[in-house]
Design a protein around this motif. Structure first.
Motif, PDB file in Angstrom:
ATOM      1  N   VAL A  23      47.822   1.293 -28.888  1.00 51.33           N
ATOM      2  CA  VAL A  23      47.474   1.866 -30.193  1.00 51.33           C
ATOM      3  C   VAL A  23      46.032   1.503 -30.553  1.00 51.33           C
ATOM      4  O   VAL A  23      45.289   2.329 -31.075  1.00 51.33           O
TER       5      VAL A  23
ATOM      6  N   ARG B  90      54.251  -8.382 -33.567  1.00 51.37           N
ATOM      7  CA  ARG B  90      55.487  -7.851 -32.992  1.00 51.37           C
ATOM      8  C   ARG B  90      56.634  -8.418 -33.820  1.00 51.37           C
ATOM      9  O   ARG B  90      56.665  -9.608 -34.128  1.00 51.37           O
TER      10      ARG B  90
ATOM     11  N   VAL C 277      54.392  -3.888 -34.881  1.00 52.50           N
ATOM     12  CA  VAL C 277      55.155  -3.151 -33.883  1.00 52.50           C
ATOM     13  C   VAL C 277      56.612  -3.579 -34.057  1.00 52.50           C
ATOM     14  O   VAL C 277      56.990  -4.709 -33.736  1.00 52.50           O
TER      15      VAL C 277
ATOM     16  N   ALA D  23      60.689  -2.497 -40.627  1.00 49.28           N
ATOM     17  CA  ALA D  23      59.609  -1.497 -40.693  1.00 49.28           C
ATOM     18  C   ALA D  23      59.279  -1.146 -42.135  1.00 49.28           C
ATOM     19  O   ALA D  23      58.104  -1.065 -42.504  1.00 49.28           O
TER      20      ALA D  23
ATOM     21  N   ARG E 272      50.249  -1.011 -41.093  1.00 50.83           N
ATOM     22  CA  ARG E 272      50.567   0.187 -40.313  1.00 50.83           C
ATOM     23  C   ARG E 272      51.741  -0.201 -39.433  1.00 50.83           C
ATOM     24  O   ARG E 272      51.769  -1.305 -38.876  1.00 50.83           O
TER      25      ARG E 272
ATOM     26  N   LEU F  79      48.747  -4.139 -37.757  1.00 52.88           N
ATOM     27  CA  LEU F  79      49.716  -3.276 -37.094  1.00 52.88           C
ATOM     28  C   LEU F  79      50.965  -4.086 -36.802  1.00 52.88           C
ATOM     29  O   LEU F  79      50.908  -5.091 -36.098  1.00 52.88           O
TER      30      LEU F  79
ATOM     31  N   GLU G 165      54.405   0.801 -36.249  1.00 51.99           N
ATOM     32  CA  GLU G 165      54.825   1.597 -35.091  1.00 51.99           C
ATOM     33  C   GLU G 165      56.235   1.153 -34.767  1.00 51.99           C
ATOM     34  O   GLU G 165      56.473  -0.035 -34.530  1.00 51.99           O
ATOM     35  N   ARG G 166      57.179   2.085 -34.781  1.00 55.81           N
ATOM     36  CA  ARG G 166      58.573   1.742 -34.489  1.00 55.81           C
ATOM     37  C   ARG G 166      58.909   2.138 -33.060  1.00 55.81           C
ATOM     38  O   ARG G 166      58.672   3.267 -32.641  1.00 55.81           O
ATOM     39  N   LEU G 167      59.464   1.194 -32.333  1.00 54.30           N
ATOM     40  CA  LEU G 167      59.961   1.476 -30.992  1.00 54.30           C
ATOM     41  C   LEU G 167      61.451   1.798 -31.114  1.00 54.30           C
ATOM     42  O   LEU G 167      62.157   1.173 -31.903  1.00 54.30           O
TER      43      LEU G 167
ATOM     44  N   HIS H  59      52.279  -2.109 -26.298  1.00 50.00           N
ATOM     45  CA  HIS H  59      52.262  -0.902 -27.130  1.00 50.00           C
ATOM     46  C   HIS H  59      51.185  -1.048 -28.204  1.00 50.00           C
ATOM     47  O   HIS H  59      50.425  -0.113 -28.454  1.00 50.00           O
ATOM     48  N   GLY H  60      51.112  -2.224 -28.813  1.00 39.42           N
ATOM     49  CA  GLY H  60      50.069  -2.479 -29.796  1.00 39.42           C
ATOM     50  C   GLY H  60      48.680  -2.339 -29.217  1.00 39.42           C
ATOM     51  O   GLY H  60      47.774  -1.788 -29.849  1.00 39.42           O
TER      52      GLY H  60
END
Length: 74
Positions: free
Chosen positions: A73, A8, A35, A44, A53, A33, A55-57, A69-70
């Protein structure tokens, strides 16, 4: 079994690249990953360039929600 390392990050453009590289060295078989918890900097982009990889919040939701969230995923 697959391994996923969930990181995170919030406004960590200065350090996230090194963290991803260190994880890749320590766990070469793992998917990484990041996040991005609503960062306003280049977190990012730096993470993606380091091979994670991403993931954008859309906004900061906090450490627990970003981790969840992770998990989703995964």
């Amino acid at each position: 079994m697959k391994v996923l390392a969930i990181v995170r990050a919030l406004n960590e453009q200065a350090t996230v690249g090194a963290v991803v590289c260190e994880l890749r060295a320590a766990l070469p078989e793992a998917e990484i990953l990041v996040v991005d918890d609503g960062s306003t900097d280049a977190t990012a982009a730096v993470a993606a360039l380091a091979g994670a990889r991403v993931e954008r919040l859309p906004r900061n939701v906090g450490m627990c929600a970003a981790a969840q969230h992770g998990y989703r995923v995964a």
